[in-house]
Structures are given as structure tokens and as C-alpha cells.
Design an enzyme around this catalytic site. Structure first.
Site, PDB file in Angstrom:
ATOM      1  N   LEU A 242     -47.718  20.472  38.220  1.00  0.00           N
ATOM      2  CA  LEU A 242     -48.943  20.403  37.418  1.00  0.00           C
ATOM      3  C   LEU A 242     -50.168  20.910  38.179  1.00  0.00           C
ATOM      4  O   LEU A 242     -50.238  20.839  39.400  1.00  0.00           O
ATOM      5  CB  LEU A 242     -49.178  18.950  36.976  1.00  0.00           C
ATOM      6  CG  LEU A 242     -48.049  18.329  36.166  1.00  0.00           C
ATOM      7  CD1 LEU A 242     -48.418  16.886  35.791  1.00  0.00           C
ATOM      8  CD2 LEU A 242     -47.741  19.134  34.913  1.00  0.00           C
TER       9      LEU A 242
ATOM     10  N   HIS B 154     -52.906  21.949  33.086  1.00  0.00           N
ATOM     11  CA  HIS B 154     -52.079  20.934  32.414  1.00  0.00           C
ATOM     12  C   HIS B 154     -52.890  19.649  32.189  1.00  0.00           C
ATOM     13  O   HIS B 154     -52.821  19.033  31.128  1.00  0.00           O
ATOM     14  CB  HIS B 154     -50.873  20.563  33.285  1.00  0.00           C
ATOM     15  CG  HIS B 154     -49.918  21.686  33.558  1.00  0.00           C
ATOM     16  ND1 HIS B 154     -49.713  22.181  34.817  1.00  0.00           N
ATOM     17  CD2 HIS B 154     -49.096  22.379  32.737  1.00  0.00           C
ATOM     18  CE1 HIS B 154     -48.791  23.143  34.769  1.00  0.00           C
ATOM     19  NE2 HIS B 154     -48.406  23.287  33.521  1.00  0.00           N
TER      20      HIS B 154
ATOM     21  N   SER C  20     -51.952  28.592  37.178  1.00  0.00           N
ATOM     22  CA  SER C  20     -50.550  28.717  36.799  1.00  0.00           C
ATOM     23  C   SER C  20     -49.707  28.096  37.908  1.00  0.00           C
ATOM     24  O   SER C  20     -50.057  28.206  39.089  1.00  0.00           O
ATOM     25  CB  SER C  20     -50.188  30.204  36.663  1.00  0.00           C
ATOM     26  OG  SER C  20     -48.778  30.366  36.667  1.00  0.00           O
TER      27      SER C  20
HETATM   28  P1  AMP Z   1     -46.112  25.362  31.597  1.00  0.00           P
HETATM   29  O1  AMP Z   1     -45.875  24.185  32.474  1.00  0.00           O
HETATM   30  O2  AMP Z   1     -46.520  26.600  32.354  1.00  0.00           O
HETATM   31  O3  AMP Z   1     -44.994  25.595  30.617  1.00  0.00           O
HETATM   32  O4  AMP Z   1     -47.386  25.015  30.718  1.00  0.00           O
HETATM   33  C1  AMP Z   1     -47.455  23.854  29.937  1.00  0.00           C
HETATM   34  C2  AMP Z   1     -48.673  23.910  29.055  1.00  0.00           C
HETATM   35  O5  AMP Z   1     -49.850  24.034  29.854  1.00  0.00           O
HETATM   36  C3  AMP Z   1     -48.675  25.121  28.102  1.00  0.00           C
HETATM   37  O6  AMP Z   1     -49.222  24.723  26.855  1.00  0.00           O
HETATM   38  C4  AMP Z   1     -49.585  26.083  28.808  1.00  0.00           C
HETATM   39  O7  AMP Z   1     -50.201  27.013  27.940  1.00  0.00           O
HETATM   40  C5  AMP Z   1     -50.601  25.141  29.402  1.00  0.00           C
HETATM   41  N1  AMP Z   1     -51.289  25.792  30.520  1.00  0.00           N
HETATM   42  C6  AMP Z   1     -50.715  26.401  31.590  1.00  0.00           C
HETATM   43  N2  AMP Z   1     -51.668  26.944  32.382  1.00  0.00           N
HETATM   44  C7  AMP Z   1     -52.855  26.670  31.794  1.00  0.00           C
HETATM   45  C8  AMP Z   1     -54.222  26.964  32.124  1.00  0.00           C
HETATM   46  N3  AMP Z   1     -54.553  27.648  33.201  1.00  0.00           N
HETATM   47  N4  AMP Z   1     -55.178  26.521  31.281  1.00  0.00           N
HETATM   48  C9  AMP Z   1     -54.860  25.828  30.150  1.00  0.00           C
HETATM   49  N5  AMP Z   1     -53.607  25.518  29.797  1.00  0.00           N
HETATM   50  C10 AMP Z   1     -52.612  25.934  30.598  1.00  0.00           C
END
Ligand code: AMP
Length: 282
Positions: free
Chosen positions: A36, A40, A188
């Protein structure tokens, strides 16, 4: 003493959610793949604000990774993730095993067609089918009233909105803005792979977005957006996979700038694939 409850099994999660619903509590849900960061957490904080019960999932979903992608080396740190979720605070983390999510007899897929053909769909065949399938399963297990998704993964957000409408999921999808590092790189989990030098190279991606935002008012056509972005993006260390300007609703190539457009970028810095985007409207 932490109040974060860890649930590993889908059946236990369903029972927990049934009980919360029976008490009349609203369930806010944030699906993630863990490792995270503040992006997140921004989703979880919004869920905390809008729902009585906040559930986050941590599941590195094998069906959304291609055979040559980073499934086995995807960063994982469950203890660190739990500590971060406690600060929100999140009530429940649902962290299932792949074998419990995908029993060997599983044969059913959920696929959103047109919206997932372009952009990341081109270079990652099967990716969005894996995403929509696991999110549909998670929705059936967690039974949320609200689910929060980041605009960082804009095509994923659109695919999930489409799936929810097409399959009559009674869930409000809440889009959330992109959270960035102090230097503007979109947060990310994969940023962890970047060396300090690669991190500097990666700033061309957010830099291209900043440049386009700055000049958007003067622009008359979608190709001007691409040309402006490429001036910043075309630099050593950054291999552009695509840069596209599409209608922000349909994700079809934009032919004018009259309706809101999405400029989406995917680029590789070393072995790390990064995405970023911006919605532009008059
Ligand atoms: P992930 O763990 O990469 O699958 O992301 C989980 C959730 O967090 C998804 O809805 C992503 O779009 C969101 N998310 C990931 N990176 C960001 C960010 N930099 N800003 C906002 N939401 C994010």
C-alpha cells in the site's frame, strides 16, 4: 492492540458482511493488490468517511497477469500493509489465498468487451478479463454498498463502471483522483522497482501530463496534445508503449476536443511498466 480484523476465507467474509448488512450498516470496499501507498489510503479514508464498515482486500490476482508479467515478483508486505490500514482505520482486511478464490473447477469469466480493447488492453491481452472477474467475485463476497477505485487506472475504472451497470450490481462506484509523490510521479506499488536514476527518468511521464495541462487551452485538436506530450516524453530511459487521446467516456480515439478527453500514457522505465493519465475538458 489493533482493531483490524483479518479474514482469509471467502465464506467468513460473506458471513461478516451479511451480519453488518443485517445491522443496517453500510459497507465501503477498497480492492487492492497490497504493498500500500498513500493512493490506496486515500480510497480507504474516503470509504471511512462514507461508510460504517470499511473493508479492504489484498489479493495479488493471478488471472490479471500475463505469462511474462511480474506476478511472482510483485511486491508484498502484509505486516506493513496492516500497519498502514490501522492508521485509517480500516475495519477488515480480506486477504484470501488464490486457491480459495479460484477453485480448480472454476470456468466462468466476466469480460467487458469494447472498453477493454484499446489502451492497456492491447499490450496486456486477458488483463482486464482477470480484473473484472476478480472484482465481480470480490463484490459477491464482500457485498459492499460502495466501492472505491482510483482514476490512476482509468480504463479499469471505466470497465468496472460498465460491468456494474451491465450486470446490475447494486453498488455505487466512487472514482478517486490520482495521488502523486511530492515530485508528481503518480504513486504506484511498482515505483518500488525503480532505482533513483529510473525514478528521475520516470518524471518525464508526469512532466508530459503537466506540460499538456499547461497548454491545453491553446490546443485545437487531439494530435496537438500528443505532440506536446511527446516533446517531454521522448527522452533516454523512457520507452513509450502508447500515448493516446480518447473520449473520456467511451475510450474511443478522440476526434475533437469538444467533449472531455483522456490523455493516457503507458511507458517502460527499465523493466517497470508505468501508467498515468489526465482528463482534459474545456
Ligand atoms: P492496485 O493495488 O494497484 O490494484 O490498486 C488498488 C486501487 O488503488 C485501484 O483502484 C487503483 O486505481 C488505486 N490506486 C493505485 N494507485 C493510485 C494512486 N496513485 N492514486 C489513487 N488511486 C490509486
Amino acid at each position: 492492540m489493533s482493531d483490524l480484523k483479518v479474514i482469509r476465507h471467502p465464506r467468513e467474509m460473506m458471513d461478516f458482511s451479511d451480519a453488518a448488512r443485517a445491522r443496517g450498516e453500510r459497507i465501503g470496499f477498497v480492492p487492492t493488490m497490497g504493498y500500500l501507498h498513500d493512493g490506496h489510503l486515500s480510497l480507504m479514508r474516503e470509504a471511512r468517511w462514507r461508510a460504517e464498515v470499511v473493508v479492504a482486500s489484498i489479493f495479488v490476482n493471478p488471472t490479471q497477469f500475463g505469462p511474462n508479467e511480474d506476478l511472482s515478483r510483485y511486491p508484498r508486505d502484509f505486516a506493513r500493509d496492516c500497519a498502514m490500514m490501522e492508521t485509517v482505520p480500516v475495519d477488515v482486511v480480506f486477504a484470501p489465498e488464490a486457491a480459495d478464490m479460484y477453485p480448480s473447477r472454476s470456468q466462468t469469466w466476466v469480460e467487458v468487451t469494447e472498453l477493454t480493447r484499446g489502451l492497456c488492453g492491447k499490450g496486456r491481452p486477458g488483463h482486464f478479463r482477470g480484473v473484472t472477474t476478480v472484482v465481480a467475485k470480490l463484490f459477491n463476497i464482500v457485498k459492499p454498498h460502495l466501492a472505491f477505485f482510483g482514476e490512476k487506472d482509468f480504463q479499469q475504472l471505466r470497465a468496472i463502471q460498465r460491468m456494474v451497470a451491465d450486470l446490475n450490481f447494486d453498488i455505487e462506484i466512487v472514482p478517486m483522483p490520482i495521488v502523486r509523490e511530492c515530485d508528481n510521479l503518480a504513486m504506484s506499488s511498482r515505483n518500488k522497482y525503480l532505482t533513483p536514476e529510473q525514478h528521475r527518468d520516470a518524471l518525464a511521464v508526469s512532466g508530459a501530463i503537466a506540460e499538456v495541462r499547461k497548454h491545453f487551452r491553446e490546443m485545437r485538436a487531439p494530435d496537438e496534445i500528443v505532440r506536446t506530450a511527446m516533446k517531454i516524453l521522448a527522452c533516454p530511459g523512457v520507452a513509450v508503449e502508447y500515448i493516446e487521446v480518447v473520449d473520456a467516456e467511451t475510450l474511443e480515439p478522440a476526434t475533437s476536443l469538444d467533449a472531455p478527453v483522456l490523455m493516457a500514457i503507458a511507458a517502460r522505465v527499465g523493466n517497470t511498466r508505468l501508467i498515468d493519465n489526465v482528463v482534459l475538458s474545456r
